[in-house]
Design a protein around this motif. Structure first.
Motif, mmCIF file in Angstrom:
data_model
loop_
_atom_site.group_PDB
_atom_site.id
_atom_site.type_symbol
_atom_site.label_atom_id
_atom_site.label_comp_id
_atom_site.label_asym_id
_atom_site.label_seq_id
_atom_site.Cartn_x
_atom_site.Cartn_y
_atom_site.Cartn_z
ATOM 1 N N LYS A 171 -28.865 -72.722 -42.915
ATOM 2 C CA LYS A 171 -27.594 -72.639 -42.195
ATOM 3 C C LYS A 171 -27.184 -74.053 -41.769
ATOM 4 C CE LYS A 171 -29.239 -69.942 -38.913
ATOM 5 N NZ LYS A 171 -29.209 -69.142 -37.675
ATOM 6 N N PHE A 172 -25.951 -74.181 -41.320
ATOM 7 C CA PHE A 172 -25.428 -75.453 -40.801
ATOM 8 C C PHE A 172 -25.740 -76.614 -41.738
ATOM 9 C CE2 PHE A 172 -26.223 -72.562 -37.245
ATOM 10 C CZ PHE A 172 -24.917 -72.391 -36.837
ATOM 11 N N THR A 173 -25.662 -76.326 -43.032
ATOM 12 C CA THR A 173 -25.927 -77.328 -44.055
ATOM 13 C C THR A 173 -24.714 -77.361 -44.983
ATOM 14 O OG1 THR A 173 -28.266 -76.755 -43.911
ATOM 15 C CG2 THR A 173 -27.573 -78.034 -45.836
ATOM 16 N N GLU A 174 -23.977 -78.451 -44.911
ATOM 17 C CA GLU A 174 -22.709 -78.517 -45.634
ATOM 18 C C GLU A 174 -22.838 -79.368 -46.899
ATOM 19 O OE1 GLU A 174 -19.421 -79.808 -43.261
ATOM 20 O OE2 GLU A 174 -18.025 -79.707 -44.957
ATOM 21 N N VAL A 175 -22.342 -78.820 -48.007
ATOM 22 C CA VAL A 175 -22.342 -79.579 -49.255
ATOM 23 C C VAL A 175 -21.221 -80.603 -49.206
ATOM 24 C CG1 VAL A 175 -22.015 -79.458 -51.746
ATOM 25 C CG2 VAL A 175 -23.359 -77.698 -50.560
ATOM 26 N N LYS A 176 -21.589 -81.864 -49.437
ATOM 27 C CA LYS A 176 -20.617 -82.958 -49.379
ATOM 28 C C LYS A 176 -20.253 -83.440 -50.772
ATOM 29 C CE LYS A 176 -20.538 -83.813 -44.876
ATOM 30 N NZ LYS A 176 -19.315 -83.557 -44.104
ATOM 31 N N ASP A 177 -21.203 -83.303 -51.712
ATOM 32 C CA ASP A 177 -20.952 -83.801 -53.066
ATOM 33 C C ASP A 177 -21.938 -83.166 -54.041
ATOM 34 O OD1 ASP A 177 -19.720 -85.232 -55.030
ATOM 35 O OD2 ASP A 177 -20.701 -87.148 -54.573
ATOM 36 N N ILE A 178 -21.560 -83.189 -55.309
ATOM 37 C CA ILE A 178 -22.468 -82.720 -56.360
ATOM 38 C C ILE A 178 -22.527 -83.811 -57.418
ATOM 39 C CG2 ILE A 178 -22.875 -80.943 -58.112
ATOM 40 C CD1 ILE A 178 -21.066 -79.099 -56.298
ATOM 41 N N LYS A 179 -23.728 -84.248 -57.734
ATOM 42 C CA LYS A 179 -23.875 -85.325 -58.728
ATOM 43 C C LYS A 179 -24.058 -84.721 -60.117
ATOM 44 C CE LYS A 179 -24.353 -88.985 -55.858
ATOM 45 N NZ LYS A 179 -23.027 -89.125 -55.259
ATOM 46 N N GLU B 21 -36.105 -63.036 -34.135
ATOM 47 C CA GLU B 21 -36.264 -62.437 -35.457
ATOM 48 C C GLU B 21 -35.362 -63.091 -36.505
ATOM 49 O OE1 GLU B 21 -36.801 -58.177 -34.791
ATOM 50 O OE2 GLU B 21 -35.834 -57.909 -36.742
ATOM 51 N N TYR B 22 -34.105 -63.385 -36.126
ATOM 52 C CA TYR B 22 -33.137 -63.882 -37.108
ATOM 53 C C TYR B 22 -32.888 -65.382 -36.998
ATOM 54 C CZ TYR B 22 -31.873 -58.992 -38.017
ATOM 55 O OH TYR B 22 -31.890 -57.671 -38.357
ATOM 56 N N GLY B 23 -33.502 -66.009 -36.011
ATOM 57 C CA GLY B 23 -33.242 -67.441 -35.824
ATOM 58 C C GLY B 23 -31.806 -67.733 -35.459
ATOM 59 N N CYS B 24 -31.215 -66.900 -34.593
ATOM 60 C CA CYS B 24 -29.805 -67.105 -34.219
ATOM 61 C C CYS B 24 -29.627 -68.380 -33.409
ATOM 62 C CB CYS B 24 -29.297 -65.949 -33.366
ATOM 63 S SG CYS B 24 -29.333 -64.392 -34.225
ATOM 64 N N GLU B 25 -28.541 -69.076 -33.698
ATOM 65 C CA GLU B 25 -28.229 -70.279 -32.931
ATOM 66 C C GLU B 25 -26.860 -70.187 -32.283
ATOM 67 O OE1 GLU B 25 -29.099 -73.904 -35.351
ATOM 68 O OE2 GLU B 25 -30.027 -72.421 -36.688
ATOM 69 N N THR B 26 -26.101 -69.140 -32.577
ATOM 70 C CA THR B 26 -24.730 -69.034 -32.073
ATOM 71 C C THR B 26 -24.450 -67.635 -31.519
ATOM 72 O OG1 THR B 26 -23.984 -68.302 -34.226
ATOM 73 C CG2 THR B 26 -23.818 -70.652 -33.805
ATOM 74 N N LEU B 27 -23.441 -67.567 -30.644
ATOM 75 C CA LEU B 27 -23.004 -66.260 -30.144
ATOM 76 C C LEU B 27 -22.433 -65.423 -31.280
ATOM 77 C CD1 LEU B 27 -21.230 -67.032 -26.755
ATOM 78 C CD2 LEU B 27 -23.346 -65.747 -27.083
ATOM 79 N N ALA B 28 -21.802 -66.099 -32.237
ATOM 80 C CA ALA B 28 -21.199 -65.372 -33.362
ATOM 81 C C ALA B 28 -22.257 -64.550 -34.100
ATOM 82 C CB ALA B 28 -20.533 -66.363 -34.309
ATOM 83 N N GLU B 29 -23.448 -65.127 -34.268
ATOM 84 C CA GLU B 29 -24.499 -64.385 -34.963
ATOM 85 C C GLU B 29 -24.956 -63.182 -34.134
ATOM 86 O OE1 GLU B 29 -27.226 -67.493 -37.234
ATOM 87 O OE2 GLU B 29 -26.231 -68.382 -35.502
ATOM 88 N N THR B 58 -32.483 -72.144 -27.315
ATOM 89 C CA THR B 58 -32.244 -73.116 -28.391
ATOM 90 C C THR B 58 -32.178 -74.555 -27.887
ATOM 91 O OG1 THR B 58 -29.854 -72.934 -28.137
ATOM 92 C CG2 THR B 58 -30.869 -71.467 -29.746
ATOM 93 N N GLY B 59 -32.110 -74.729 -26.566
ATOM 94 C CA GLY B 59 -31.987 -76.084 -26.027
ATOM 95 C C GLY B 59 -30.587 -76.669 -26.164
ATOM 96 N N LYS B 60 -29.607 -75.824 -26.596
ATOM 97 C CA LYS B 60 -28.224 -76.320 -26.665
ATOM 98 C C LYS B 60 -27.583 -76.226 -25.276
ATOM 99 C CE LYS B 60 -27.040 -74.834 -31.349
ATOM 100 N NZ LYS B 60 -26.020 -74.122 -32.120
ATOM 101 N N THR B 61 -26.458 -76.936 -25.093
ATOM 102 C CA THR B 61 -25.758 -76.829 -23.819
ATOM 103 C C THR B 61 -24.792 -75.650 -23.877
ATOM 104 O OG1 THR B 61 -23.909 -78.193 -24.517
ATOM 105 C CG2 THR B 61 -25.797 -79.344 -23.566
ATOM 106 N N LEU B 62 -24.363 -75.171 -22.700
ATOM 107 C CA LEU B 62 -23.421 -74.042 -22.647
ATOM 108 C C LEU B 62 -22.105 -74.375 -23.340
ATOM 109 C CD1 LEU B 62 -23.682 -72.331 -19.159
ATOM 110 C CD2 LEU B 62 -24.144 -71.371 -21.411
ATOM 111 N N ASP B 63 -21.676 -75.621 -23.207
ATOM 112 C CA ASP B 63 -20.430 -76.034 -23.871
ATOM 113 C C ASP B 63 -20.505 -75.876 -25.381
ATOM 114 O OD1 ASP B 63 -18.987 -76.579 -21.696
ATOM 115 O OD2 ASP B 63 -19.251 -78.764 -21.733
ATOM 116 N N GLU B 64 -21.659 -76.185 -25.925
ATOM 117 C CA GLU B 64 -21.825 -76.052 -27.378
ATOM 118 C C GLU B 64 -21.790 -74.589 -27.804
ATOM 119 O OE1 GLU B 64 -24.830 -79.332 -29.040
ATOM 120 O OE2 GLU B 64 -25.523 -78.436 -27.187
ATOM 121 N N ILE B 65 -22.143 -73.702 -26.903
ATOM 122 C CA ILE B 65 -22.309 -72.297 -27.258
ATOM 123 C C ILE B 65 -21.089 -71.424 -26.977
ATOM 124 C CG2 ILE B 65 -23.614 -70.215 -26.594
ATOM 125 C CD1 ILE B 65 -26.066 -72.081 -26.364
ATOM 126 N N MET B 66 -20.319 -71.748 -25.929
ATOM 127 C CA MET B 66 -19.250 -70.817 -25.522
ATOM 128 C C MET B 66 -18.155 -70.626 -26.579
ATOM 129 S SD MET B 66 -19.880 -68.867 -23.202
ATOM 130 C CE MET B 66 -18.377 -68.029 -22.747
#
Ligand code: FAD
Ligand code: FES
Lengths: 380, 87
Positions: A171-179, B21-29, B58-66
């Motif tokens: 997750k949170f891994t964005e593709v920037k380019d493909i060589k 279980e799912y490794g959630c990092e966001t409220l969306a998940e 997750t050690g994130k701040t509330l601002d990052e999560i809201m």
């Protein structure tokens, strides 16, 4: 993160995750890279309706074979995907619509779908809340094996099963380019490192056009914004999805009782514009009130935007390209959820050099160089 | 057992278990997996509580999560908003 894989899939929507599973099942080393989280794209914003009643044989067959897979999927993946088969009721409004419906039904029956044309009495029997007058309908087509599954559960079911078989999903891994080197894909460059690979699958939904550009391929797809809304939960009133090609409306009652639906917004825009609009909310509420008057007293809770990845013929773009190893899995327009199980199977067969269960040559991107046959049975 | 989301009947344990279980990092998940914040009040009472749990895990701040809100901010009746003429 892995720095090598046999296949790198870009996008963890239903298509990326289903393909990861089908490939992992065949023993391939798969990595999925996703710039946000699982089901962030259209998949997590969709109606998740499953319809086999299509006007082109390609879509109808992909959907029919997908339904056969959906029916066994909870067992196969060991995770309940929330499948419900309450049918799709497609409104027919006039003689012209009836003409097209008859043609569609004939083709659909020829591939073995239990579709039929129904009239006012049966429409009211199947969904008593519908008002055929308000709908301005003269008849409908109905296929009882069409239905709906939970898009989150289905995507996670595939993702988890894929991981158990060794696939990696970042997750949170964005593709920037493909060589590309000597006409072959070599490497995927992400914000978290590079992955060397033989195959890159472009399953980036409404962003697939941008991914294709990275290997120098122009695509005819357009991202088209679509809004949807959901009401408070109600006691069970009807089981089918109701749609109209003419009005573009679709709605159904979900597992937990809420009504979920959409309609093209009066101010349709092309591009990645996310803000919800009041004009959509008002128009959808008006049309819902006409189709199903008892809903007038129901409250809308939420509204959101997602993107269709629309091709000129409303058929998906699947398969190989002029760049060796670069595989397309996109252009799903408004129906990429319902055909994902079969699409994933076919692309896995292609990548693994197996015999394909049905031909996909006509869905190759090269088709846009010639004359195209357009899918007419589209909504939303 | 501490209830976090009253509308959808979700406890603190449910949330912690899902994050692990799912490794959630966001409220969306959490919304996707638990229907957290998708009930009648649209998360007005539970999202901030869930955000605090996520921040802790997750050690994130509330601002990052809201989150951002999806309108309508208050529930509205279909008949009221749609009117009779669609104008
Ligand atoms: C309102 C609405 C209603 C719909 N209703 C239905 C329906 O009833 N039935 C149906 O079958 N279909 C429906 N659809 C269509 C369906 O949602 C899509 O066709 C389908 O979900 C596409 O899935 P996908 O996996 O191909 O793409 P997506 O789910 O869009 O996934 C693509 C992923 O790629 C990721 N990505 C993009 N760029 C990058 C990058 N550079 N690096 C890494 N990752 C990247 C995105 O973050 C995204 O998660 C609907 C769509 C909408 C918007
Ligand atoms: S308390 Fe969670 S949605 Fe209302």
């Amino acid at each position: 993160m892995e720095n090598k894989a046999e296949v790198v899939i870009i996008g963890a929507g239903i298509n990326g995750c289903a393909l990861a599973y089908e490939l992992a099942k065949r023993g391939k080393e798969v990595v999925v890279v996703e710039k946000n989280y699982i089901a962030y794209g259209a998949t997590g914003r969709c109606g998740a309706g499953i319809r086999q009643q299509w006007a082109t044989k390609e879509n109808a067959l992909l959907a029919k074979k997908s339904v056969e897979i959906f029916e066994k999927l909870s067992d196969e993946l060991g995770y309940d995907i929330g499948l419900r088969q309450g049918g799709y009721l497609i409104a027919i409004h006039d003689e012209e619509g009836m003409e097209q419906a008859k043609k569609n039904v004939e083709m659909q029956k020829s591939i073995g779908l239990p579709v039929r044309i129904i009239y006012e009495d049966e429409i009211k029997e199947i969904a008593p809340i519908l008002d055929p007058k308000g709908m301005e309908t003269i008849a409908a087509t109905f296929c009882p094996t069409d239905g709906h599954a939970n898009p989150f559960k289905t995507t996670y079911a595939y993702a988890i099963a894929a991981k158990k078989l060794g696939a990696k999903i970042y997750k949170f891994t964005e593709v920037k380019d493909i060589k590309v080197k000597d006409g072959k894909v070599k490497k995927v460059v992400t914000n978290r490192g590079e992955i060397e690979t033989k195959y890159v699958v472009n399953a980036a939904g409404a962003w697939s056009k941008e991914i294709a550009k990275m290997v120098g391929i122009e695509m005819p797809n357009k991202p088209v914004r679509k809004e949807a809304l959901v009401t408070e939960p109600l006691k069970r009133m009807f089981d089918c999805m109701v749609i109209s090609f003419k009005h573009g409306i679709y709605f159904s009652q979900q597992e937990e009782g809420q009504i979920l639906g959409g309609i093209p917004s009066p101010e349709e825009k092309v591009g990645y514009y996310m803000e919800p609009t009041f004009s959509f909310l008002k128009y959808m509420a008006y049309m819902l009130g006409k189709y199903a008057p008892p809903l007038k007293h129901v409250s809308i809770l939420r509204q959101w935007t997602g993107f269709y990845d629309v091709t000129p013929d409303a058929l998906p773009i699947l398969g190989e390209t002029s760049v060796e190893g670069f595989i397309q899995c996109n252009g799903f327009s408004g129906h990429g959820f319902m055909i994902a199980p079969m699409t994933a199977k076919l692309l896995a067969q292609l990548i693994c050099g197996e015999k394909l269960e049905m031909p996909i040559d006509r869905l190759n991107i090269e088709r846009f160089k010639g004359e195209i046959t357009e899918e007419k049975a589209v909504v939303g | 057992m501490k209830i976090v989301c009253r509308c959808e009947d979700i406890t603190e344990e449910d949330i912690i278990k899902t994050i692990d279980e799912y490794g959630c990092e966001t409220l969306a998940e959490l919304k996707q997996l638990l229907r957290l914040g998708m009930g009648y009040c649209q998360g007005r009472t539970c999202l901030i509580l869930a955000a605090k749990i996520l921040a802790r895990k997750t050690g994130k701040t509330l601002d990052e999560i809201m989150p951002s809100f999806r309108p309508p901010v208050v529930p509205v009746e279909i008949g009221l908003i749609g009117g009779e003429d669609g104008e």
